[in-house]
Design a protein around this motif. Structure first.
Motif, PDB file in Angstrom:
ATOM      1  N   VAL A  76      39.651  40.006  49.292  1.00 38.90           N
ATOM      2  CA  VAL A  76      40.637  40.560  48.732  1.00 38.90           C
ATOM      3  C   VAL A  76      42.158  40.709  48.907  1.00 38.90           C
ATOM      4  O   VAL A  76      42.530  40.778  47.449  1.00 38.90           O
ATOM      5  CB  VAL A  76      39.722  42.253  47.914  1.00 38.90           C
ATOM      6  CG1 VAL A  76      40.826  42.647  46.438  1.00 38.90           C
ATOM      7  CG2 VAL A  76      38.745  41.526  47.577  1.00 38.90           C
ATOM      8  N   ASN A  89      36.013  35.733  43.423  1.00 39.32           N
ATOM      9  CA  ASN A  89      36.844  36.680  44.766  1.00 39.32           C
ATOM     10  C   ASN A  89      38.234  36.307  44.817  1.00 39.32           C
ATOM     11  O   ASN A  89      38.901  36.550  44.523  1.00 39.32           O
ATOM     12  CB  ASN A  89      36.427  37.652  45.919  1.00 39.32           C
ATOM     13  CG  ASN A  89      35.951  38.979  45.786  1.00 39.32           C
ATOM     14  OD1 ASN A  89      36.606  39.812  44.690  1.00 39.32           O
ATOM     15  ND2 ASN A  89      35.161  39.478  46.593  1.00 39.32           N
ATOM     16  N   THR A 114      40.745  37.577  41.491  1.00 42.27           N
ATOM     17  CA  THR A 114      41.880  37.960  42.007  1.00 42.27           C
ATOM     18  C   THR A 114      43.255  37.795  42.934  1.00 42.27           C
ATOM     19  O   THR A 114      43.733  38.393  41.990  1.00 42.27           O
ATOM     20  CB  THR A 114      41.196  38.582  43.556  1.00 42.27           C
ATOM     21  OG1 THR A 114      39.830  38.690  44.103  1.00 42.27           O
ATOM     22  CG2 THR A 114      41.720  40.252  43.905  1.00 42.27           C
ATOM     23  N   ALA A 116      38.294  41.311  41.102  1.00 40.62           N
ATOM     24  CA  ALA A 116      38.036  41.730  42.102  1.00 40.62           C
ATOM     25  C   ALA A 116      36.448  42.580  41.684  1.00 40.62           C
ATOM     26  O   ALA A 116      35.223  41.895  42.251  1.00 40.62           O
ATOM     27  CB  ALA A 116      38.114  42.156  43.745  1.00 40.62           C
TER      28      ALA A 116
END
Length: 558
Positions: A282, A428, A432, A442
Motif C-alpha cells: 500500500v 491493492n 491504490t 486499498a
C-alpha cells in the motif's frame, strides 16, 4: 389425536426456543464482555502512555508481536477444536467422553504452551542478536512476556471446553477479570520500575499479560468446579464411559484436534500475513499514485490505525455471535438435526444484518465527523467512509465461517481466505496506484477481500444445509437503513449548523437515526418475533410492548 400433535408441536417449539435463548444469551454475554474489555483497554493505553511515553510504548510494542506469534503457535486453533468436539460429546450425553477430550487437550496445551514459553524466554537474546528486534532494550519486555504464553494457552483451552458446553459466562467474566488485572499490573509495575530505566518500565508493563492470564485462569477454575457440580447433579458421578457408546482412542482424539485446529490456525495466521502484505504494497503504490513518503505513511495510518479498528468495533456483536454459534451448530450436526442448523444459521445472519447495516450507514455518512470526534483526524474520513462497506461483509464472513467450523468443515473458510487474499493483493496493487482513489483503493481492496471469502462461504452453506440469503428480509434492512441514513444526514447538518459542535451533532444524529431505523423496521415487519423471543430478558419485555402497540399479534394460549 390432533390435540396430542398440538402438544408435541408446542413441546418441540419450546425446546427450540430454549436452545435459541441459550445461544443468544451466550452472544449477549460475550458482546457485553467484549465492550467492557475494549473500554478498559482504551483507558489503559491512556494511562500507560503517560507513564512510558512514546519511546517506552515503542519498546513494549517491539516485544508484543513476538508474544502474539508464540501464543498463536502454541494454541494453533485448538480452543475451537475443543469446543466442537466437546459439543459433539455433550449432544449424545457422552459426559465421560467430553471430560476425556478436555484432559487430553489440556495435556497437549500444557506441553505446547510450556515449550513456546521457554523458547521465547531463552530465544529473546537471539532475536536481538539477529536484529529481528532492533532495540536491545526490548529484551526485558520479551522475557517478561514469556511466562504469559503458557498461562494464556491454558486459559484459551479452558474457555474452549466451557464453550463446548455452551457456557459463555465463564469466557465473558474471565475476559473482564483478565483485562482488569492486566491493566492494574501494567500501570503499577511500569510506574514502580520507571526510576530504574525505560527498558525495565516496559518490562513491568509486559508483566500485566502474566497477571491478567493467571487471574483469568483462577476465575475459570471456579467455573470448572461449578460445571462439575452441575454435571453431578444432572447425570450423577461420571466414573466410566457408557457401554452403549464406542469410545475414541487417545490418538484418534489427538488426530481430530489437529484436523480441526490446523485450518483454523492457518486462517488466523492469514490475518498477519495479509497485514504484512498491505505494509509492503500500500505505501509503495500510494507513492506510485503521486504521494510523498510522508503522505503515504499518514494515509496508511488512517486506513490501518483508524478505519480498520472502527470496522472491528462495529462488529463486536457478530464476533461474539460467531463464538457462540460454533458449539450450537456442532451439537445440531452430531444429532443430525439439520433443520436446527438451518434455523440457527438463518437467525444468526438476520441478527448480524440487523446490527451491521445501520452500523455501515452510520460510519459511511458520518465518516469524517466520526474520525474527527474519535481521532481528531478529519483526513481519515475517505478511508473510514469506504471501509464502512466492510462492516456488513465482515459480519457475514464471521458468521458463515463459524457455521462452517461448527459443521466440521474448517478447511473451507481457510481456503476461501487464501483465494480472497490473492484478489486483495491484485486490487491493492492496481487500485491504490490510481490517483483518483489512493487510500480509498486499498479500502475497496479490503472490502473485496472480506466479501469474496464471505460469499464463497455462503455457497458452501447452501451446499451443506441448503441455506440461501433471505432477500426479502435483507431488503427490509436496506430500506430501514436508507431511511435512517437520510435522517442522520439532515439531523447532523441541522444540529451542526445550530450548535456548531461536531460531537453533539454526531452523537445526536446517531441516536435519532437509530430510533428511526428500529421504527421503520418494525413498521415493515422486518424484526421477527421468534428472533426477539430468543433474546434474554430484553426480548420478552420488548414483545409485550410491541403487542400492546399492535405490531406483534397476541398469540392465543388455548
Amino acid at each position: 389425536m390432533k390435540q396430542v400433535l398440538t402438544i408435541d408441536n408446542k413441546v418441540s417449539n419450546e425446546k427450540t426456543k430454549d436452545k435459541s435463548a441459550s445461544f443468544l444469551k451466550g452472544t449477549l454475554i460475550l458482546t457485553v464482555a467484549g465492550i467492557v474489555v475494549k473500554v478498559i483497554g482504551s483507558l489503559n493505553w491512556i494511562f500507560v502512555s503517560r507513564v512510558l511515553g512514546g519511546e517506552g510504548i515503542g519498546l513494549y510494542q517491539m516485544a508484543f508481536p513476538i508474544y502474539f506469534l508464540a501464543f498463536n503457535i502454541s494454541t494453533a486453533g485448538v480452543p475451537i477444536a475443543i469446543s466442537i468436539i466437546t459439543a459433539e460429546r455433550v449432544a449424545v450425553k457422552d459426559i465421560w467422553g467430553a471430560k476425556r477430550v478436555f484432559h487430553i487437550s489440556m495435556s497437549l496445551m500444557f506441553f505446547t504452551g510450556l515449550l513456546c514459553s521457554l523458547l521465547t524466554y531463552f530465544g529473546a537474546q537471539w532475536l536481538i542478536d539477529w536484529q529481528f528486534i532492533r532495540d536491545p532494550r526490548a529484551y526485558y519486555a520479551v522475557v517478561a512476556l514469556a511466562p504469559a504464553i503458557f498461562f494464556v494457552t491454558i486459559l484459551a483451552s479452558s474457555r474452549g471446553y466451557l464453550q463446548g458446553w455452551q457456557r459463555m459466562t465463564p469466557t465473558g467474566v474471565s475476559q473482564i477479570v483478565e483485562q482488569i488485572f492486566r491493566v492494574i499490573t501494567m500501570i503499577l509495575f511500569a510506574q514502580m520500575l520507571l526510576p530504574y530505566g525505560l527498558q525495565f518500565a516496559a518490562a513491568g508493563a509486559s508483566l500485566g499479560a502474566v497477571a491478567g492470564a493467571v487471574a483469568g485462569l483462577l476465575v475459570l477454575v471456579y467455573f470448572h468446579w461449578k460445571l462439575n457440580k452441575d454435571i453431578d447433579k444432572q447425570y450423577g458421578p461420571v466414573l466410566a464411559p457408557p457401554s452403549s457408546e464406542p469410545q475414541e482412542s487417545f490418538w484418534h482424539i489427538m488426530k481430530r484436534i489437529f484436523k480441526l485446529s490446523l485450518p483454523v490456525s492457518a486462517a488466523s495466521i492469514m490475518l498477519p500475513i495479509v497485514s504484512n502484505l498491505d505494509l509492503m504494497i500500500v505505501p509503495q503504490r500510494l507513492e506510485a499514485a503521486g504521494y510523498s513518503v510522508n503522505q503515504a505513511t499518514a494515509l496508511f495510518g488512517y486506513l490501518t490505525g483508524m478505519a480498520v479498528p472502527l470496522v472491528n468495533l462495529a462488529t463486536i456483536l457478530t464476533a461474539a455471535l460467531a463464538v457462540s454459534i460454533v458449539p450450537a451448530i456442532s451439537e445440531s450436526r452430531v444429532l443430525k438435526d439439520f433443520d436446527s442448523c438451518f434455523r440457527r444459521t438463518a437467525a444468526a445472519i438476520r441478527i448480524a444484518n440487523f446490527i451491521c447495516f445501520p452500523a455501515f450507514i452510520i460510519v459511511f455518512i458520518l465518516a469524517t465527523p466520526i474520525a474527527t470526534l474519535i481521532y481528531n483526524a478529519p483526513g481519515a474520513g475517505p478511508a473510514v467512509c469506504i471501509s464502512a462497506v466492510s462492516i456488513v461483509l465482515l459480519g457475514l464472513h464471521q458468521i458463515t465461517t463459524a457455521v462452517l467450523q461448527g459443521l466440521g468443515h474448517p478447511t473451507i473458510p481457510m481456503v476461501n481466505m487464501i483465494i480472497a487474499a490473492v484478489v486483495k493483493v491484485i486490487l491493492n496493487w492496481t487500485l491504490t496506484a490510481q490517483p483518483s482513489l489512493g487510500i480509498m483503493g486499498a479500502a475497496w481492496a479490503t472490502a473485496a477481500d472480506i466479501g469474496i471469502a464471505a460469499f464463497i462461504n455462503l455457497y458452501f452453506l447452501y451446499k451443506y444445509i441448503n441455506y440461501k440469503i433471505e432477500i426479502k428480509q435483507i431488503m427490509k434492512n436496506i430500506i430501514a437503513a436508507l431511511v435512517m441514513g437520510l435522517a442522520i444526514y439532515f439531523a447532523y447538518n441541522i444540529i451542526k449548523m445550530e450548535l456548531n459542535n461536531n460531537a453533539i451533532a454526531t452523537l445526536g444524529s446517531i441516536i435519532i437515526g437509530a430510533v428511526i431505523y428500529i421504527v421503520v423496521l418494525l413498521l415493515e415487519k422486518g424484526i421477527l418475533e421468534s428472533d426477539m423471543a430468543a433474546i434474554p430478558v430484553i426480548g420478552r419485555i420488548a414483545i409485550r410492548i410491541l403487542r400492546r402497540l399492535g405490531i406483534f399479534k397476541e398469540i392465543s394460549q388455548e
